[in-house]
Design an enzyme around this catalytic site. Structure first.
Site, PDB file in Angstrom:
ATOM      1  N   HIS A 196       0.958  -1.344  -0.067  1.00  0.00           N
ATOM      2  CA  HIS A 196      -0.291   0.030   0.187  1.00  0.00           C
ATOM      3  C   HIS A 196       0.634   1.414  -0.455  1.00  0.00           C
ATOM      4  CE1 HIS A 196      -2.815  -2.708   0.729  1.00  0.00           C
ATOM      5  NE2 HIS A 196      -3.723  -1.527  -0.115  1.00  0.00           N
ATOM      6  N   GLU A 438     -11.578  -9.926  -4.393  1.00  0.00           N
ATOM      7  CA  GLU A 438     -10.320 -10.017  -3.880  1.00  0.00           C
ATOM      8  C   GLU A 438     -10.233 -11.745  -3.327  1.00  0.00           C
ATOM      9  OE1 GLU A 438      -9.039  -6.397  -2.239  1.00  0.00           O
ATOM     10  OE2 GLU A 438     -11.006  -6.116  -0.963  1.00  0.00           O
ATOM     11  N   ASP A 462      -4.953  -8.068  -4.134  1.00  0.00           N
ATOM     12  CA  ASP A 462      -5.295  -8.723  -3.514  1.00  0.00           C
ATOM     13  C   ASP A 462      -5.814 -11.008  -4.265  1.00  0.00           C
ATOM     14  OD1 ASP A 462      -5.230  -8.441  -0.180  1.00  0.00           O
ATOM     15  OD2 ASP A 462      -6.382  -7.305  -0.601  1.00  0.00           O
ATOM     16  N   CYS A 509     -10.142  -2.791 -10.477  1.00  0.00           N
ATOM     17  CA  CYS A 509      -9.099  -1.543 -10.042  1.00  0.00           C
ATOM     18  C   CYS A 509      -8.168  -1.880  -9.074  1.00  0.00           C
ATOM     19  CB  CYS A 509      -9.912  -0.441  -8.469  1.00  0.00           C
ATOM     20  SG  CYS A 509     -10.647  -2.044  -7.382  1.00  0.00           S
TER      21      CYS A 509
HETATM   22  C1  PEP Z   1      -6.839  -4.900  -4.475  1.00  0.00           C
HETATM   23  O1  PEP Z   1      -6.517  -5.660  -3.225  1.00  0.00           O
HETATM   24  O2  PEP Z   1      -6.590  -5.204  -5.869  1.00  0.00           O
HETATM   25  C2  PEP Z   1      -7.272  -3.542  -3.707  1.00  0.00           C
HETATM   26  C3  PEP Z   1      -7.607  -2.955  -4.939  1.00  0.00           C
HETATM   27  O3  PEP Z   1      -7.630  -3.298  -2.970  1.00  0.00           O
HETATM   28  P1  PEP Z   1      -5.807  -2.864  -1.863  1.00  0.00           P
HETATM   29  O4  PEP Z   1      -5.278  -2.616  -3.457  1.00  0.00           O
HETATM   30  O5  PEP Z   1      -6.431  -1.473  -1.226  1.00  0.00           O
HETATM   31  O6  PEP Z   1      -5.969  -4.160  -1.004  1.00  0.00           O
HETATM   32 MG    MG Z   2      -7.233  -5.323  -1.711  1.00  0.00          MG
END
Ligand code: PEP
Ligand code: MG
Length: 611
Positions: A196, A438, A462, A509
């Site tokens: 992140h 996810e 994820d 996403c």
């Molecule tokens: C993902 O897991 O691809 C996602 C968009 O959520 P994050 O990266 O915030 O876990």
């Molecule tokens: Mg995620």
């Protein structure tokens, strides 16, 4: 290799956020930002030595107690680990070397502990094995925990001037809480491309290089540093020629970004045969929305609302309402998908995360935390429904692993709507509700989930992590984090088929939506919409306009007949390298170079691109 760069002060890592930075280092401790002051005057030496003695004695007492407790309750075999820790803690490498460094280098006890244990850990990693290195890290954490007891370990740093942040490890909460406008670049020893911190850096357009292994040892506060977020290079104390070279590269890159953004506003993301694939932005903070739109985004496909909580502690309903409203108003009439709080894993929230869970990525996190905290969750849902009056709101629940969780969250949303209406407060009447995909269980149960939502969005970061059992933030397994693994592609195809059967839209996403070659696969697999880091939108629109939908579907058919991510990568490279090269973006060039370098490292040459 960067031209003109000297070898002795150049470190290579993983490029995780594009761009160049030249600036002074601001060292940040892995546990506490307060440890940035690391040099001391001579009269402070006795104080630091006393601190170390106290922390050492406490750690020793704790370990001895733990050892005898475990031995009594579980058995002496399991207590062995604590005996080993006691031995390491009493080793002259620590008891003598730490005070020695404090005296001779005039550094804080904390910094001395850090330097000694980090060197030891690297040594063990190389010559003995990871387990021993983990023991050293454990001891370092224990010692530094005691040294830091007063320090307020979760407080964000105060950055007085523009700097390149250097750290062993960073957490998104610390980064989001800092004045990010002052951060020119980020260089860390650890981390992966989908951690992140990397995502946040990309979103804020801060160049970042991770997995540099020992940058936190090699760079000191105030050192001049060049960071190359395309190649994954950090140069400490660069020569004047190197500085001039990178200043020029930076200028050219900024110019190109400006041109692309201008042209991107006017370009529609359509394939050669007319298939329209909306490209939206992922943002971490609501105020990033207008900038994302300027970069060509057709709305926000993912607003990671937990970042608001990182910055503001626990924002009130009113503060959340104002923030969501700002995003919705600035995007209107384009949609904004706001994801409810997704805490846990590497995104720890004060009071809402357990920092000592044995396996936090699969622990008490995300929608699980929200369902267990109805008061907090309902406050967020109230703020969302109230803000929805001011734009096109879509609400999305993260990490849904079962129908019960989805139903639980929707039930709370209905309750909140009713109570707002009872109170006579205006709420949005048409809000779309969606779920993130996810977790493999969500894919396998997509037929059921899809009947109860208006849309789904695949979080590939994820989904890859849980499908392949590969920690997305661990650079040790980065080669195994394979977006083009046949199993991942099948997961995406299953999601698209079942969701389309139910008549709902599928978006992606996760970071795959930012990647030029993954886009071919996603489009061919049936994904309807992509949401990505705003800085990628302009180049990816240009690329989409060079491929046809029919070609993307054919490519997917061929790829699904292959057996490994490597074979699929090679096919994509062969087919699209020439087209990517012709587009000429710095990030495209870096991507192709990386592919060729990886092949060379295996002693092979990259496949010949097709004309
Ligand atoms: C993902 O897991 O691809 C996602 C968009 O959520 P994050 O990266 O915030 O876990
Ligand atoms: Mg995620």
């Amino acid at each position: 290799m960067a031209e003109g760069a000297r070898q002795d002060n150049l470190l290579r890592g993983l490029p995780v956020s594009m761009g160049y930075a030249v600036g002074r280092v601001r060292f940040v401790h892995r546990k506490s930002w307060s440890a940035t002051e690391r040099t001391i005057t001579e009269d402070r030496v006795p104080y630091e030595l006393a601190l170390f003695e106290k922390a050492h004695a406490r750690s020793l007492r704790e370990l001895e107690m733990l050892g005898s407790q475990i031995s009594r309750n579980v058995g002496s075999r399991d207590a062995r680990i604590f005996k080993t820790h006691v031995q390491i803690l009493q080793d002259p490498k620590i008891t003598e070397e730490v005070p020695n460094l404090v005296r001779t280098k005039l550094i804080t006890a904390e910094r001395a502990v850090y330097e000694v244990t980090h060197e030891l850990s690297l040594f063990f990693e190389r010559h003995v094995g990871g387990d021993k290195a983990r023991d050293i890290d454990d001891i370092a954490d224990r010692l530094m925990g005691h040294l830091n007891e007063e320090a307020g370990a979760l407080d964000a740093p105060v950055l007085d001037e523009p700097c390149i942040v250097v750290a062993h490890t960073l957490t998104p909460s610390l980064l989001a809480g800092a004045d990010t406008g002052k951060i020119l670049g980020i260089a860390t020893d650890t981390g992966g491309a989908t951690s992140h911190v990397a995502i946040l850096a990309r979103s804020l357009q801060i160049p970042a290089v991770a997995a540099l292994n020992r940058i936190s040892l090699d760079a000191k506060d105030g050192d001049l540093m060049i960071l190359d977020g395309f190649e994954g290079v950090a140069i400490v104390d660069p020569t004047e020629e190197e500085q001039a070279l990178y200043a020029e590269r930076g200028r050219r890159h900024r110019e190109r970004q400006r041109d692309l953004a201008k042209q991107s506003g006017a370009e529609r993301p359509v394939t050669l045969d007319g298939k329209y694939i909306p490209m939206l932005a992922n943002v971490e903070l609501p105020e990033e929305t207008s900038r994302a739109l300027e970069q060509g985004a057709e709305g926000v496909g993912l607003l990671r609302s937990e970042f608001l909580f990182f910055r503001a502690g626990a924002p009130t309903e009113e503060e959340q309402f104002q923030a969501y409203r700002e995003a919705l108003e600035s995007a209107y009439p384009r949609p904004v998908t706001i994801r409810t709080v997704d805490t846990g894993g590497d995104k720890l929230l004060k009071n809402l995360s357990l920092s000592d869970e044995p396996n936090p990525v699969m622990g008490w996190r995300s929608i699980r935390v929200c369902l267990d905290n109805p008061a907090m969750f309902k406050e967020q849902l109230r703020a969302l429904l109230r803000a929805g009056v001011y734009g096109r709101l879509k609400i999305m629940f993260p990490m849904v692993a079962s129908l019960d969780e989805l139903r639980g969250a929707k039930k709370m949303l209905d309750e909140v709507r009713l109570s707002l209406e009872d109170e006579g407060i205006r709420v949005a009447d048409s809000v779309e509700v969606g779920a993130m995909v996810e977790v493999p269980s969500a894919v396998l149960q997509m037929e059921d989930l899809a009947r109860e939502v208006d849309f789904v969005s695949i979080g590939t970061n994820d989904l890859i992590q849980f499908t392949l059992a590969v920690d997305r933030s661990n650079e040790k397994v980065k080669e195994l984090f394979q977006p083009h693994h046949p199993a991942v592609l099948r997961m995406i195809r299953m999601t698209c088929n079942a969701a389309h059967e139910a008549g709902i839209v599928v978006s992606v996403c996760g970071e795959m939506a930012s990647d030029v070659l993954s886009i071919v696969l996603l489009v061919g697999l049936g994904v309807d919409e992509l949401s990505m880091s705003p800085s990628r939108i302009a180049e990816n629109k240009s690329f989409l306009r060079t491929i046809s939908y029919a070609e993307a579907r054919e490519t997917v058919t061929e790829c699904l007949a292959l057996r490994s991510a490597r074979e699929i990568d090679e096919l994509l490279y062969r087919r699209f390298a020439k087209r990517i090269e012709a587009l000429g973006g710095t990030s495209y060039q870096a991507k192709l170079r990386k592919f060729r370098d990886a092949a060379a490292l295996r002693g092979e040459s990259a496949p010949e691109p097709e004309a």
